[in-house]
Design a protein around this motif. Structure first.
Motif, PDB file in Angstrom:
ATOM      1  N   ASP A  78      -1.010   5.541   2.941  1.00 47.73           N
ATOM      2  CA  ASP A  78      -1.749   4.680   2.006  1.00 47.73           C
ATOM      3  C   ASP A  78      -3.258   4.686   2.255  1.00 47.73           C
ATOM      4  OD1 ASP A  78       0.582   3.999   0.766  1.00 47.73           O
ATOM      5  OD2 ASP A  78       0.854   2.112   1.858  1.00 47.73           O
ATOM      6  N   ARG A  79      -3.699   5.569   3.131  1.00 46.73           N
ATOM      7  CA  ARG A  79      -5.135   5.627   3.424  1.00 46.73           C
ATOM      8  C   ARG A  79      -5.915   6.226   2.255  1.00 46.73           C
ATOM      9  NH1 ARG A  79      -7.572   8.312   8.985  1.00 46.73           N
ATOM     10  NH2 ARG A  79      -9.740   8.607   8.301  1.00 46.73           N
TER      11      ARG A  79
ATOM     12  N   ARG B 233      -6.831   0.375  -7.845  1.00 48.60           N
ATOM     13  CA  ARG B 233      -5.818   0.702  -6.832  1.00 48.60           C
ATOM     14  C   ARG B 233      -6.441   0.745  -5.441  1.00 48.60           C
ATOM     15  NH1 ARG B 233      -2.558  -1.456  -8.928  1.00 48.60           N
ATOM     16  NH2 ARG B 233      -4.200  -1.950 -10.397  1.00 48.60           N
TER      17      ARG B 233
ATOM     18  N   ARG C 280      -5.381   8.382  -1.841  1.00 51.61           N
ATOM     19  CA  ARG C 280      -4.513   8.962  -2.854  1.00 51.61           C
ATOM     20  C   ARG C 280      -5.361   9.566  -3.975  1.00 51.61           C
ATOM     21  NH1 ARG C 280       0.687   7.531  -3.327  1.00 51.61           N
ATOM     22  NH2 ARG C 280       0.429   7.479  -1.072  1.00 51.61           N
TER      23      ARG C 280
ATOM     24  N   TRP D 245      -7.041  12.262   5.697  1.00 48.39           N
ATOM     25  CA  TRP D 245      -5.736  11.686   5.336  1.00 48.39           C
ATOM     26  C   TRP D 245      -4.600  12.541   5.884  1.00 48.39           C
ATOM     27  CZ3 TRP D 245      -2.459  14.157   1.565  1.00 48.39           C
ATOM     28  CH2 TRP D 245      -1.337  13.403   1.183  1.00 48.39           C
TER      29      TRP D 245
ATOM     30  N   SER E 195       7.059   5.558  -2.499  1.00 52.02           N
ATOM     31  CA  SER E 195       6.472   6.649  -1.729  1.00 52.02           C
ATOM     32  C   SER E 195       6.834   6.485  -0.258  1.00 52.02           C
ATOM     33  CB  SER E 195       4.944   6.673  -1.890  1.00 52.02           C
ATOM     34  OG  SER E 195       4.370   5.442  -1.506  1.00 52.02           O
TER      35      SER E 195
ATOM     36  N   ASP F  17       0.927   3.709   7.122  1.00 49.73           N
ATOM     37  CA  ASP F  17      -0.479   3.295   6.976  1.00 49.73           C
ATOM     38  C   ASP F  17      -1.351   4.492   6.608  1.00 49.73           C
ATOM     39  OD1 ASP F  17       0.152   0.706   7.591  1.00 49.73           O
ATOM     40  OD2 ASP F  17      -0.497   0.819   9.693  1.00 49.73           O
TER      41      ASP F  17
ATOM     42  N   SER G  29       0.538  -0.242  -6.864  1.00 52.74           N
ATOM     43  CA  SER G  29       0.260   0.284  -5.524  1.00 52.74           C
ATOM     44  C   SER G  29      -1.170  -0.031  -5.119  1.00 52.74           C
ATOM     45  CB  SER G  29       0.463   1.803  -5.488  1.00 52.74           C
ATOM     46  OG  SER G  29       1.782   2.152  -5.833  1.00 52.74           O
ATOM     47  N   GLN G  30      -1.423   0.048  -3.813  1.00 56.52           N
ATOM     48  CA  GLN G  30      -2.768  -0.129  -3.284  1.00 56.52           C
ATOM     49  C   GLN G  30      -2.998   0.884  -2.174  1.00 56.52           C
ATOM     50  OE1 GLN G  30      -5.495  -2.284  -4.000  1.00 56.52           O
ATOM     51  NE2 GLN G  30      -4.326  -2.430  -5.897  1.00 56.52           N
ATOM     52  N   PHE G  31      -4.224   1.418  -2.134  1.00 53.16           N
ATOM     53  CA  PHE G  31      -4.608   2.400  -1.122  1.00 53.16           C
ATOM     54  C   PHE G  31      -5.986   2.028  -0.599  1.00 53.16           C
ATOM     55  CE2 PHE G  31      -2.393   4.337  -4.750  1.00 53.16           C
ATOM     56  CZ  PHE G  31      -1.188   4.647  -4.140  1.00 53.16           C
ATOM     57  N   ASP G  32      -6.281   2.462   0.625  1.00 51.43           N
ATOM     58  CA  ASP G  32      -7.616   2.182   1.161  1.00 51.43           C
ATOM     59  C   ASP G  32      -8.680   2.839   0.292  1.00 51.43           C
ATOM     60  OD1 ASP G  32      -6.535   0.715   3.202  1.00 51.43           O
ATOM     61  OD2 ASP G  32      -6.618   2.327   4.670  1.00 51.43           O
TER      62      ASP G  32
ATOM     63  N   SER H 143       0.800   4.974 -10.377  1.00 50.84           N
ATOM     64  CA  SER H 143       0.163   4.221  -9.295  1.00 50.84           C
ATOM     65  C   SER H 143       0.169   2.717  -9.527  1.00 50.84           C
ATOM     66  CB  SER H 143      -1.287   4.693  -9.118  1.00 50.84           C
ATOM     67  OG  SER H 143      -2.113   4.226 -10.175  1.00 50.84           O
TER      68      SER H 143
END
Length: 628
Positions: free
Chosen positions: A451-452, A588, A454, A430, A515, A448, A560-563, A557
């Protein structure tokens, strides 16, 4: 129960540490059972002081048992409930403290006869309300009883009738927005739009990725067409960040009305700190449709203010995930409305609005009739994440532990606290992607990369909270060859530094919880934030309220969305260790979840629900006739 003194109560509750006299939550003077319960850590000083103040204002003697009940009611609000369920008192205080307090029946009898409930001869003060419910006696602070009663009465009145609509016009508008219906397909998003047309109040519930915001945009398009293109629409959310996300999502849908603008609930009502809302019962909101996104974060107080200000002939659409963490203030209104007991048959849906074959196949048909549509088809993630999330919601701890320890399940895994190699690899990948994109001034690539992955923590402080994990992440990144010298507490905005906004900044269009990341070099640095499909660019000197973002709380969080995410479970026994916390954290992620903790702590989290007492889920009867 025999009331014990301070020393004997402490002696009969082994394992409960005394609160240090220098603790700000400790009572400085006084005695009796309230003082004892404060020393044992059950009550804070605020609980005791509020109770003693109410007793003095009553002008009459308030016995000790009633004072304990009042103090526990104050404590309940502090912990997020709108009332105290007397039958659950032994469960709330635990086995060790149960012998030190009155029984539920002793509390009920004492409170029913107390001037705090029935009123005193010296004046009209009646600060507590005692009510009967399916869950047993409920004790309210009167403020929260009135708020809950307002919500209950407004929703009941809105449910007694339906909007006068033309079925042909509704079918045409829905077909225009959604396209032709498929005979064999159960499209709950279409059903939600149809129910919005024939309901004054609609709840659209669903987990992450079920298309709630898309559904809202399409509902607004349908209602705007029914109004001839002139529907007055109020869009709002509990926070500025959630409102900005809602605005971006709705604006990106070409079917939605282009003139709508999302704001916070407080802005919609004209409600400033320390003052009453500008819009209220005597000055209604001017909108034909009011939409509240992220309703799970809305407090009881805010919901009551909103419903008090909505016109009787305006549609209200409440949107959110009832399984997520609730408001930090008292109340869990969305979960209450989704799960409330259905006592009365609804006003029939207008014939011809929803096809009979669809109605016959609807899950939770009764709830749909009452204006609650739960979207079920997830589009954001699947596989192990979806399966584990479902098991968490079902409270099946054995299934959750079995899945996350099964080598065949690769997208949700449990790792021990002394084996962090996998997490470190994720963090380094990351950090490298973030650094490369930032140095190249590639805003989209940098966001990008941000958000990979967290790291999500339950607590803010401590070694296993955001504070400790931020330092751990910084140490890992600083050890990488060629990486910037890092300091978790530094304010230097070097390229690649991830940031989180901590206060609303309307002038720059960024909000608490946003963020972003610094890109460029020292001579051309800028901080970039994502806003839907757009990118907002701000010079570093314009940012005042930001912190480094190497880890964040699970509460922060939400939305939010993360990979991928790393979920750091709190220590066993933490009050934050709940099913809702765990569900919010793992949902998430789009692709991969690492859970740091032991199987025992994980099972404890799945088993323990957030217990927020409320009278919204079932009918209640007020024990004192003058309560309203």
């Amino acid at each position: 129960m025999t009331t014990t003194g301070q020393d004997s109560a402490a002696a009969t509750t082994p394992g409960i540490p005394h609160r240090d006299a220098h603790d700000a939550r400790a009572v400085a003077d006084g005695g009796g059972l309230l003082r004892t319960l404060n020393e044992l850590g059950l009550l804070d000083a605020a609980d005791v002081h509020v109770t003693e103040r109410l007793a003095r204002l009553s002008g009459e003697v308030v016995d000790e048992t009633a004072r304990v009940g009042a103090a526990l009611a104050v404590r309940a609000v502090r912990f997020g409930s709108t009332c105290l369920a007397l039958s659950r008192v032994p469960e709330l205080v635990g086995e060790d403290l149960a012998p030190a307090i009155p029984t539920p029946e002793e509390l009920r009898v004492a409170l029913a006869d107390s001037v705090l409930v029935r009123g005193a001869t010296t004046g009209p003060l009646r600060p507590l309300v005692l009510a009967d419910s399916a869950d047993g006696p409920l004790l309210y602070l009167r403020k929260y009883f009135r708020q809950e009663e307002l919500i209950r009465s407004v929703l009941a009145a809105r449910g007694l009738r339906r909007p006068d609509v033309d079925p042909t016009a509704v079918r045409a508008a829905v077909a225009d927005v959604f396209g032709p219906s498929e005979p064999d397909e159960l499209d709950l998003q279409r059903v939600a739009a149809q129910m919005a047309a024939v309901s004054w109040t609609l709840v659209v519930a669903g987990g992450p990725g079920t298309g709630k915001t898309y559904t809202v945009a399409r509902i607004l398009a349908v209602l705007d067409r029914l109004a001839g293109g002139g529907a007055r629409i109020g869009l709002c959310a509990p926070t500025g960040r959630a409102a900005a996300q809602l605005q971006a999502a709705v604006s990106s849908d070409p079917a939605a009305p282009s003139s709508v603008r999302a704001v916070t609930v407080h802005s919609l009502l004209g409600w400033r700190p320390g003052s009453a809302p500008r819009h209220n019962r005597g000055n209604k909101l001017p909108y034909d449709v009011v939409v509240v996104d992220e309703t799970s974060m809305l407090s009881m107080t805010a919901m009551s203010k909103l419903l008090d200000a909505v016109r009787a002939d305006a549609r209200v659409i409440l949107v959110g995930d009832p399984h997520q963490l609730a408001s930090v203030e008292a109340g869990a209104v969305l979960a209450d409305l989704v799960e409330r007991e259905i006592a009365e048959p609804p006003t029939p849906v207008v014939d011809g609005i929803i096809e009979p074959s669809v109605m016959a196949r609807l899950p939770d048909r009764d709830r749909v009739d009452h204006g609650v549509v739960t979207l079920r088809r997830g589009h954001r993630f699947g596989g192990g994440i979806a399966t584990v999330a479902a098991a968490i919601n079902a409270g099946d701890a054995d299934a959750v532990v079995a899945m996350v320890t099964d080598p065949a399940v690769t997208d949700v895994i449990l790792e021990a606290v002394d084996d962090l190699d996998g997490v470190r690899a994720d963090v380094e990948a990351w950090g490298l992607a973030l650094d490369v994109a930032a140095r190249d001034s590639e805003a989209t690539a940098a966001l990008d990369a941000l958000d990979r992955h967290r790291v999500l923590c339950a607590h803010r402080e401590g070694g296993w909270g955001v504070q400790g994990w931020s330092r751990r992440v910084v140490e890992w990144l600083a050890a990488m060859p060629g990486h910037h010298h890092l300091d978790a507490d530094s304010t230097l905005l070097h390229p690649g530094r991830p940031l989180m906004v901590t206060a609303n900044d309307r002038q720059n269009g960024i909000f608490n919880g946003d963020s972003g990341v610094v890109i460029g070099d020292e001579t051309s640095a800028e901080v970039v934030f994502r806003r839907g499909e757009d990118i907002r660019r701000i010079h570093p000197t314009q940012l005042a309220d930001v912190v480094s973002l190497y880890a964040m709380t699970i509460h922060r969080s939400q939305g939010s969305q993360f990979d991928g995410v790393t979920v750091v479970l709190p220590p066993e026994g933490s009050e934050l260790l709940t099913r809702e916390l765990l569900y919010t954290a793992i949902t998430r992620a789009r692709r991969h979840v690492r859970i740091i903790g032991s199987p025992e702590v994980l099972a404890a989290a799945v088993t323990r629900r957030v217990q927020r007492a409320s009278g919204l889920r079932s009918p209640i009867r007020v024990a004192d006739p003058g309560a309203t």
